[in-house]
Design a protein around this motif. Structure first.
Motif, short mmCIF file in Angstrom:
data_model
loop_
_atom_site.label_atom_id
_atom_site.label_comp_id
_atom_site.label_asym_id
_atom_site.label_seq_id
_atom_site.Cartn_x
_atom_site.Cartn_y
_atom_site.Cartn_z
N LYS A 147 44.06 42.14 30.57
CA LYS A 147 42.82 42.67 30.61
C LYS A 147 41.91 41.55 30.58
CE LYS A 147 44.71 46.72 27.98
NZ LYS A 147 44.80 47.50 26.60
N ILE A 148 40.74 41.70 31.83
CA ILE A 148 39.56 40.93 31.53
C ILE A 148 38.65 41.65 30.70
CG2 ILE A 148 37.86 40.05 32.77
CD1 ILE A 148 39.56 39.34 34.87
N THR A 149 38.10 41.07 29.58
CA THR A 149 37.22 41.80 28.55
C THR A 149 35.88 41.11 28.52
OG1 THR A 149 39.01 42.80 27.68
CG2 THR A 149 37.00 42.96 26.36
N PHE A 150 35.90 39.91 27.90
CA PHE A 150 34.66 39.03 27.41
C PHE A 150 34.73 38.22 28.60
CE2 PHE A 150 36.22 40.44 23.26
CZ PHE A 150 35.34 41.55 23.09
N PRO A 151 33.54 37.50 28.61
CA PRO A 151 33.20 36.39 29.77
C PRO A 151 34.25 35.21 29.55
CG PRO A 151 31.30 36.95 28.81
CD PRO A 151 32.12 37.85 28.00
N ILE A 152 34.69 34.80 28.51
CA ILE A 152 35.46 33.77 28.22
C ILE A 152 36.81 33.81 28.90
CG2 ILE A 152 36.69 34.60 26.08
CD1 ILE A 152 35.87 30.98 26.96
N SER A 153 37.22 35.24 29.31
CA SER A 153 38.51 35.46 30.07
C SER A 153 38.60 34.76 31.29
CB SER A 153 38.46 37.02 30.30
OG SER A 153 38.50 37.86 29.06
N VAL A 154 37.32 34.38 31.91
CA VAL A 154 37.30 33.76 33.48
C VAL A 154 37.96 32.20 33.04
CG1 VAL A 154 35.62 35.17 34.12
CG2 VAL A 154 35.21 32.98 33.16
N PRO A 174 49.76 29.89 35.41
CA PRO A 174 49.00 29.45 34.24
C PRO A 174 47.42 28.97 34.59
CG PRO A 174 50.16 27.72 35.24
CD PRO A 174 50.60 28.76 36.11
N ILE A 175 46.96 29.52 35.74
CA ILE A 175 45.58 29.10 36.18
C ILE A 175 44.78 30.47 35.73
CG2 ILE A 175 46.30 27.59 37.83
CD1 ILE A 175 45.30 29.64 39.97
N SER A 176 43.40 29.71 35.68
CA SER A 176 42.26 30.89 35.30
C SER A 176 41.64 31.23 36.45
CB SER A 176 41.42 30.07 34.22
OG SER A 176 40.58 28.92 34.97
#
Length: 374
Positions: free
Chosen positions: A105-112, A353-355
């Motif tokens: 789940k993408i939640t906070f900005p740091i997720s990117v 493993p990439i963002s």
């Protein structure tokens, strides 16, 4: 009580408190005594608030239920809203919400900046604005082509005499070079065949050098992931995971370098200090396409995510140089795929493993003019 009514109740209570404080401090009577009394009133009101006095165990249970029930956007904005109520709520939400690799789940900005989930492609799309030279990355809500999606990242192309920069920002309306929302950039060489991603986080190892020669066939790409060890793609492997944004000079830390050309084949791969196989950097290369005799073109299976033939379309898989007899081997799992679905709309799907940041930067290279390739 629904979450919406809870937020409205909270907004009314905190709004009433703030109005009392505002009137007491900045009303007609500005004596020290009035200010002092209003401050006491504010404290008493906060103590009487049901939200301030909620037992920690009950608060944690409520927030956990919200996090578990709101799995996808746009409903997941409730989780972000909870983390913005106060410091105690934010700390609990940060402890409850798991990183993207585990939760998916993408939640906070740091997720990117965090690696995507394992064995599940995160489906996104990119919108290009030719006039402003900007690119916006969105997370798909649904499989529908008209899905507006959730905004994740923005990039702006900045042409220089000898290179091109793509500034990457968290703010769609502010992609200037000096913006505090910038989280990195992509830089190309003059020919548009070599690119480097700059980040504020130092890489795990030094830069890599790749030598190649031209052959016949479709364009090929090689990505040397300086910050990701090759062991990350193995069962139980771990990729670096950021938990907070790191301010710094993006020019100081190149975190990923890769090469593009009309058709290239790697002849040698050199690195700095010798390292064990577990410490080697991950290398991503184009998945080998097949030639379609009837269509007379090279083909890849994008599972319906790409609908328009384009030289920009690609799929990247992990490449291993230690195959049998020294032959190169490729993993079957697609780590990143990018393809055209409209005049200025492109899909971008990525996984561990990439963002999202790394995937977006790699895809931006497809939009750059390549003097040596065209």
């Amino acid at each position: 009580m629904s979450f919406k009514s809870i937020l409205q109740d909270m907004k009314g209570e905190f709004g009433s408190i703030s109005r009392k404080g505002f009137e007491g401090r900045f009303g007609r009577s500005r004596s020290h005594r009035v200010v002092e009394e209003s401050m006491v009133t504010d404290v008493d009101a906060m103590r009487q608030s049901c939200w301030a006095n909620m037992p920690p165990e009950l608060l944690r249970d409520v927030l956990m239920r919200i996090e578990e029930s709101d799995c996808d956007w746009p409903s997941r904005q409730n989780v972000v809203a909870c983390s913005g109520v106060c410091r105690s709520w934010r700390e609990i939400m940060k402890d409850i919400v798991r990183n993207l690799e585990v939760s998916g789940k993408i939640t906070f900005p740091i997720s990117v900046k965090q690696p995507g989930p394992r064995n599940i492609l995160v489906q996104c799309f990119i919108k290009r604005n030719r006039s402003s030279q900007t690119y916006h990355l969105y997370l798909n809500y649904t499989q529908a082509s008209n899905d507006n999606g959730k905004f994740l990242l923005a990039a702006r192309r900045c042409r220089r005499p000898t290179y091109t920069d793509y500034i990457i920002s968290l703010n769609a309306g502010d992609v200037s070079k000096t913006s505090s929302n910038n989280i990195g950039k992509l830089r190309s060489n003059f020919l548009g065949t070599k690119f480097t991603i700059f980040d504020a986080q130092p890489p795990n190892a030094g830069a890599k050098v790749t030598k190649s020669r031209s052959t016949r066939g479709p364009r090929r790409m090689q990505c040397v992931m300086d910050a990701i060890p090759v062991a990350a793609i193995e069962p139980g492997g771990i990729a670096p995971t950021q938990t907070a944004f790191i301010p710094g000079n993006f020019d100081s830390f190149p975190s990923l370098s890769f090469f593009r050309s009309k058709s290239t084949r790697s002849d040698s791969f050199q690195s700095g200090p010798l390292s064990t196989p577990k410490d080697e950097m991950l290398v991503l290369k184009n998945k080998t396409p097949r030639w379609h005799d009837q269509l007379q073109c090279w083909c890849l299976n994008f599972n319906g995510r790409v609908t328009v033939a384009s030289v920009k379309n690609f799929q990247l898989v992990a490449s291993l140089e230690n195959g049998a007899g020294g032959q190169e081997q490729q993993h079957e799992n697609v780590i990143l795929q990018f393809g055209k679905v409209g005049k200025d709309i492109f899909t971008m799907d990525y996984q561990y493993p990439i963002s999202a940041f790394q995937a977006f930067a790699i895809c931006l290279s497809s939009f750059d003019t390549k003097i040596a390739c065209e």
